[in-house]
Design an enzyme around this catalytic site. Structure first.
Site, PDB file in Angstrom:
ATOM      1  N   ARG A  53      39.462  69.396  52.457  1.00 29.68           N
ATOM      2  CA  ARG A  53      40.845  68.923  52.555  1.00 29.68           C
ATOM      3  C   ARG A  53      41.482  69.617  53.752  1.00 29.68           C
ATOM      4  O   ARG A  53      40.870  70.456  54.397  1.00 29.68           O
ATOM      5  CB  ARG A  53      41.638  69.108  51.253  1.00 29.68           C
ATOM      6  CG  ARG A  53      41.171  70.119  50.257  1.00 29.68           C
ATOM      7  CD  ARG A  53      41.445  71.542  50.624  1.00 29.68           C
ATOM      8  NE  ARG A  53      42.790  71.690  51.114  1.00 29.68           N
ATOM      9  CZ  ARG A  53      43.167  72.541  52.003  1.00 29.68           C
ATOM     10  NH1 ARG A  53      42.303  73.390  52.533  1.00 29.68           N
ATOM     11  NH2 ARG A  53      44.405  72.608  52.422  1.00 29.68           N
ATOM     12  N   GLY A  54      42.739  69.255  54.030  1.00 28.29           N
ATOM     13  CA  GLY A  54      43.374  69.768  55.248  1.00 28.29           C
ATOM     14  C   GLY A  54      43.104  68.760  56.359  1.00 28.29           C
ATOM     15  O   GLY A  54      41.940  68.344  56.558  1.00 28.29           O
ATOM     16  N   ALA A  55      44.163  68.393  57.080  1.00 27.01           N
ATOM     17  CA  ALA A  55      44.048  67.272  58.026  1.00 27.01           C
ATOM     18  C   ALA A  55      42.866  67.389  59.011  1.00 27.01           C
ATOM     19  O   ALA A  55      42.040  66.469  59.106  1.00 27.01           O
ATOM     20  CB  ALA A  55      45.370  67.099  58.761  1.00 27.01           C
ATOM     21  N   ARG A  90      41.828  58.937  51.928  1.00 28.44           N
ATOM     22  CA  ARG A  90      43.116  59.621  51.715  1.00 28.44           C
ATOM     23  C   ARG A  90      44.106  59.054  52.728  1.00 28.44           C
ATOM     24  O   ARG A  90      43.759  58.878  53.897  1.00 28.44           O
ATOM     25  CB  ARG A  90      42.993  61.148  51.863  1.00 28.44           C
ATOM     26  CG  ARG A  90      42.322  61.795  50.647  1.00 28.44           C
ATOM     27  CD  ARG A  90      42.506  63.300  50.622  1.00 28.44           C
ATOM     28  NE  ARG A  90      43.845  63.690  50.218  1.00 28.44           N
ATOM     29  CZ  ARG A  90      44.279  64.962  50.282  1.00 28.44           C
ATOM     30  NH1 ARG A  90      43.500  65.919  50.753  1.00 28.44           N
ATOM     31  NH2 ARG A  90      45.494  65.273  49.884  1.00 28.44           N
ATOM     32  N   GLN A 201      46.839  75.281  46.649  1.00 27.51           N
ATOM     33  CA  GLN A 201      46.079  75.606  47.873  1.00 27.51           C
ATOM     34  C   GLN A 201      46.494  76.958  48.454  1.00 27.51           C
ATOM     35  O   GLN A 201      45.687  77.624  49.099  1.00 27.51           O
ATOM     36  CB  GLN A 201      46.290  74.523  48.944  1.00 27.51           C
ATOM     37  CG  GLN A 201      45.644  73.194  48.645  1.00 27.51           C
ATOM     38  CD  GLN A 201      46.626  72.237  48.012  1.00 27.51           C
ATOM     39  OE1 GLN A 201      47.521  72.644  47.276  1.00 27.51           O
ATOM     40  NE2 GLN A 201      46.472  70.964  48.291  1.00 27.51           N
ATOM     41  N   ASP A 242      50.120  67.283  58.291  1.00 27.04           N
ATOM     42  CA  ASP A 242      49.109  66.230  58.131  1.00 27.04           C
ATOM     43  C   ASP A 242      49.348  65.063  59.067  1.00 27.04           C
ATOM     44  O   ASP A 242      48.445  64.278  59.333  1.00 27.04           O
ATOM     45  CB  ASP A 242      49.097  65.743  56.683  1.00 27.04           C
ATOM     46  CG  ASP A 242      48.610  66.859  55.786  1.00 27.04           C
ATOM     47  OD1 ASP A 242      49.429  67.733  55.445  1.00 27.04           O
ATOM     48  OD2 ASP A 242      47.414  66.883  55.484  1.00 27.04           O
ATOM     49  N   ASN A 252      54.050  67.174  55.687  1.00 33.77           N
ATOM     50  CA  ASN A 252      53.157  68.246  55.227  1.00 33.77           C
ATOM     51  C   ASN A 252      53.208  68.306  53.701  1.00 33.77           C
ATOM     52  O   ASN A 252      53.940  67.545  53.062  1.00 33.77           O
ATOM     53  CB  ASN A 252      53.549  69.584  55.855  1.00 33.77           C
ATOM     54  CG  ASN A 252      52.477  70.646  55.665  1.00 33.77           C
ATOM     55  OD1 ASN A 252      51.291  70.371  55.887  1.00 33.77           O
ATOM     56  ND2 ASN A 252      52.836  71.832  55.241  1.00 33.77           N
ATOM     57  N   LYS A 253      52.444  69.215  53.137  1.00 37.28           N
ATOM     58  CA  LYS A 253      52.341  69.351  51.682  1.00 37.28           C
ATOM     59  C   LYS A 253      53.710  69.376  51.016  1.00 37.28           C
ATOM     60  O   LYS A 253      54.645  69.994  51.526  1.00 37.28           O
ATOM     61  CB  LYS A 253      51.555  70.631  51.379  1.00 37.28           C
ATOM     62  CG  LYS A 253      51.293  70.914  49.920  1.00 37.28           C
ATOM     63  CD  LYS A 253      50.614  69.776  49.207  1.00 37.28           C
ATOM     64  CE  LYS A 253      49.309  69.347  49.846  1.00 37.28           C
ATOM     65  NZ  LYS A 253      48.796  68.072  49.352  1.00 37.28           N
TER      66      LYS A 253
HETATM   67  O1  MRU Z   1      46.288  67.948  50.244  1.00 37.67           O
HETATM   68  P1  MRU Z   1      45.709  68.875  51.278  1.00 37.67           P
HETATM   69  O2  MRU Z   1      45.207  70.170  50.714  1.00 37.67           O
HETATM   70  O3  MRU Z   1      44.670  68.176  52.135  1.00 37.67           O
HETATM   71  O4  MRU Z   1      46.950  69.189  52.192  1.00 37.67           O
HETATM   72  C1  MRU Z   1      46.810  70.048  53.288  1.00 37.67           C
HETATM   73  C2  MRU Z   1      48.067  70.381  53.958  1.00 37.67           C
HETATM   74  O5  MRU Z   1      49.131  69.908  53.617  1.00 37.67           O
HETATM   75  C3  MRU Z   1      47.963  71.267  55.138  1.00 37.67           C
HETATM   76  O6  MRU Z   1      49.064  72.110  55.240  1.00 37.67           O
HETATM   77  C4  MRU Z   1      47.862  70.374  56.367  1.00 37.67           C
HETATM   78  O7  MRU Z   1      46.764  69.513  56.256  1.00 37.67           O
HETATM   79  C5  MRU Z   1      47.728  71.141  57.604  1.00 37.67           C
HETATM   80  S1  MRU Z   1      46.073  71.646  57.758  1.00 37.67           S
HETATM   81  C6  MRU Z   1      45.788  72.592  59.089  1.00 37.67           C
END
Ligand code: MRU
Length: 358
Positions: A53-55, A90, A201, A242, A252-253
């Site tokens: 996960r994470g962009a 996603r 996370q 993201d 973002n999250k």
């Molecule tokens: O749902 P996730 O865990 O994929 O969400 C991740 C985030 O929101 C991160 O902060 C974002 O992707 C930046 S990653 C360098």
């Protein structure tokens, strides 16, 4: 970065066994498990289940998904269908479609005998480039931390949300990269880690990776940042993203927006760190950004270690209650002090981004 003293990336291609290796992030922090992805379906499932996960890491995984698709079947129709399914896995992080399009563009220019070699080369390049970009984000963000340190001459307290660390990228991280660089430079830093409900996370991944790199950090409940800011215990916030619109609005999250509002109210700099692969140059109105809604079970149930060290999932809500689980929110550009990118720090605006990237 390191886990138990050993250097890792979050994803790599195992030449000998011709498989893609990932760290299964659903098992962290309690178990460190490296998993094999053998088919494009495996990569789609890994993205959906948030094993990765994470962009930027989602983008890297999608690129390797195309490699696995080519290994399975050279047929262009199969690659096209696999690409569509990858993109659907996603919705919010734009790196996913960015990586799939980049792979397809590359493959459209080669003849079928070279398909696999070129796909593999391009996926590696996407990942290597992300490592370089995240390293540069760190060097650019370091200058901001240094400036604050030169005035304060004491430990810099940085608040972060979710995991925008190396586990969310291929290495270094986005929001954590300036922090890792500050530590290397001898600047004392301490990180307030938002727990980041419901998937935690922050607690499970950010705190874990900071511990492994010996960065002092404290996990806080998601609602604690405000009072810490009022008490002068936060010097700056750095978060990831993201999808950042060319207008400077930042997705973002979930919960990032509220932290930005609190930072604004307390005159605390609020920075967003991102590689250019996270910029959406097309959408102008943030209401058009697809916001992922995940299974409400992520809220109503919680997972942890039981007294016998076994991972256990338990229900924490009333059985009859309904829950709603939106995974992302948007922080409007006017609450963002600056965007830390691989090319430098800019204003969160069309003008700022255009100056750096166009
Ligand atoms: O749902 P996730 O865990 O994929 O969400 C991740 C985030 O929101 C991160 O902060 C974002 O992707 C930046 S990653 C360098």
């Amino acid at each position: 970065m390191k886990i138990e003293g050993k250097e890792y990336r979050t994803i790599w291609f195992d030449e000998k066994n011709q498989v893609v290796k990932i760290i299964d992030q659903t098992k962290l922090p309690h178990q460190f498990i490296i998993k094999d992805l053998k088919t494009v379906k495996d990569t789609i499932n890994a993205i959906k289940a948030m094993e990765v996960r994470g962009a930027p890491l989602i983008g890297g995984t999608a690129a390797y998904g195309i490699v696995l698709a080519v290994m399975e079947n050279y047929d262009l129709e199969f690659i096209k269908k696999s690409s569509e399914e990858l993109i659907k896995s996603r919705p919010t992080a734009i790196n996913l479609q960015w990586a799939v399009h980049r792979m397809n563009n590359k493959l459209s220019m080669v003849n079928s005998n070279d398909l696999l070699n070129i796909a593999l080369k391009e996926a590696k390049e996407i990942c290597d480039e992300d490592v370089k970009f995240c390293e540069n984000i760190g060097l650019n963000g370091l200058k901001i931390i240094e400036e604050i340190y030169n005035k304060k001459k004491d430990t810099i307290n940085i608040l972060t949300h979710c995991n925008a660390g190396w586990l969310a990228t291929i290495n270094w991280g986005t929001a954590t990269s300036p922090i890792y660089h500050a530590k290397k430079k001898g600047i004392p830093v301490h990180v307030w880690v938002d727990e980041t409900r419901p998937r935690n996370q922050g607690a499970n991944l950010t705190s874990y990776e900071l511990n492994e790199e010996q960065i002092p950090n404290t996990i806080i409940a998601d609602n604690t940042g405000g009072i810490l800011m009022q008490r002068g215990e936060v010097d700056m916030c750095i978060v990831g993203t993201d999808r950042t619109l060319s207008t400077g609005d930042v997705t973002n999250k979930i919960g990032t927006y509220l932290k930005a509002l609190a930072a604004h109210d307390n005159n605390i700099p609020f920075y967003v760190a991102l590689p250019s692969s996270t910029i959406d140059w097309d959408i102008k109105d943030f209401k058009e950004i697809p916001i992922e809604e995940r299974n409400s079970e992520e809220l109503s149930h919680i997972e942890g270690l039981d007294e016998n060290n076994n991972i256990k999932k338990v229900l924490i809500y009333p059985k009859k209650s309904k829950a709603m689980n939106l995974a992302f929110d948007v922080t409007p550009a006017n609450y963002v002090t600056g965007l830390i990118t691989e090319k430098g720090v800019c204003e969160a605006s069309e003008e700022g981004l255009t100056k750096l990237f166009k």
